[in-house]
Design a protein around this motif. Structure first.
Motif: not given
Length: 93
Positions: A20-23, A28-31, A87-90
């Protein structure tokens, strides 16, 4: 910024959370956020701390490992969807 996942081989909860984290990071396509997987079987101190707790998730605002302050993130429910986890990670990212 780094997300640190303490995990162990054969842990289905760990594998599910990692997927899920990898998804989330791919969509988000963020580095700017890096996912680091730490196998607790590779260090005695990690094993002693997390053998009954994995998966354990931390966030740090530094990419380098020296003197990086890690903040524990509450364990998400294994039933949480990718969007619920994002949402939680935000709150922490």
């Amino acid at each position: 910024m780094r997300l640190i996942l303490y995990s162990k081989p054969g842990c289905h909860l760990c594998e599910g959370l990692q997927e899920k984290l990898e998804q989330i990071l791919q969509t988000r396509n963020t580095k700017s956020v890096q996912l680091e997987i730490r196998d607790i079987m590779t260090r005695d101190d990690w094993f002693a701390a997390y053998q009954y707790e994995v998966p354990v998730l931390y966030v740090t605002n530094r990419r380098d490992t020296e003197e990086a302050e890690e903040q524990m993130i509450p364990r998400p429910s294994p039933r949480a969807t990718v969007s619920q986890l994002e949402k939680m990670l935000r709150k922490y990212l």
